[in-house]
Design an enzyme around this catalytic site. Structure first.
Site, short mmCIF file in Angstrom:
data_model
loop_
_atom_site.label_atom_id
_atom_site.label_comp_id
_atom_site.label_asym_id
_atom_site.label_seq_id
_atom_site.Cartn_x
_atom_site.Cartn_y
_atom_site.Cartn_z
N SER A 22 0.74 -1.32 -0.03
CA SER A 22 -0.03 -0.11 -0.07
C SER A 22 0.88 1.30 -0.10
CB SER A 22 -0.92 -0.09 1.32
OG SER A 22 -1.52 1.10 1.41
N TYR A 26 -2.82 -1.21 10.40
CA TYR A 26 -2.77 -1.40 8.80
C TYR A 26 -1.30 -0.73 8.51
CZ TYR A 26 -3.84 -1.41 3.98
OH TYR A 26 -4.03 -1.51 2.56
#
Length: 240
Positions: free
Chosen positions: A140, A153
């Site tokens: 990401s 995350y």
């Protein structure tokens, strides 16, 4: 990528993983697809309905070492080898640190980090033996900067970046390439959201990330693409 190569794709039940599976199938790749629910078998049926028959599916927990080793063995038994691993499976949630419990923290690390470690470790003996292979992890853009309400995350994506960099140095002498693809906002079901809603119409599509996978995996043998970052034009992306 050459036709008839063999790829394992985790998290292929829907979203980015499913798009990757279809893009790989379109260029003649034999597929071993992994999902955590029975929905993974639906992906296989959809591929076969589209005319792609060289595909097998496995419902497993990507953080479980025995299950991942077993599916890699089944893949090699079925197709004779494994050329590409795409670590795509991932989960996320967004909460303040003080509102995050240990079970939530542990689970996101098990899938996002341990899953990458376990999957990569399982394919290495086969790739080392033939001195060729590509390991791609869908990470990401938050593996490059931080965001509020996303400590767990974000931490997993920083961990994936570190793991991939270290692994790349360990295995390059065996002709194995390791890279990460770091997308920004993608129109998927991530974080239990809906796909295709009006507010996401200018976001990246799952197919855009899949195309990046094909590009990375198709690099000449002597070339490694360490990292690809992509995000929609509308996204304010911090350069530093």
């Amino acid at each position: 990528m050459q036709k008839n190569q063999v790829a394992i794709v985790t998290g292929a039940s829907r979203g980015i993983g499913k798009a990757i599976a279809f893009k790989l199938a379109e260029i003649g790749t034999k597929l071993s697809l992994v999902g955590s629910s029975e929905e993974i078998h639906k992906t296989r049926e959809e591929l076969r309905e589209a005319g792609f028959h060289e595909v097998i599916t496995h419902q497993v927990d990507v953080s479980n070492e025995e299950q991942m080793q077993d599916l890699v063995e089944k893949t090699v038994s079925q197709f004779g080898t494994v050329d590409v691993l795409v670590n795509n499976a991932g989960i996320g949630f967004f909460k303040l640190v003080e509102d995050t419990n240990v079970d939530e923290w542990r689970k996101v690390f098990e899938v996002n980090v341990q899953g990458v470690f376990v999957g990569s470790k399982a394919v290495l003996p086969y790739m080392k033996e033939k001195k060729f292979g590509t390991i791609i992890t869908i990470s990401s853009d938050v593996g490059r900067y931080t965001i509020p309400n996303g400590a767990a995350y974000t931490a997993t994506k920083y961990a994936v970046q570190g793991f991939s960099g270290a692994l790349a140095q360990e295995v390059r002498e065996y002709g194995i390439r390791v890279g990460t693809i770091n997308p920004g906002m993608v129109d998927t079901y991530f974080n239990n959201s809906e796909q295709g809603t009006d507010d996401k119409k200018e976001w990246l599509k799952a197919e855009n990330v899949a195309e990046a996978v094909i590009y990375m995996a198709s690099a000449p043998k002597h070339m490694v693409i360490d990292e690809i970052v992509l995000h929609p034009l509308i996204q304010q992306y911090p350069i530093s």
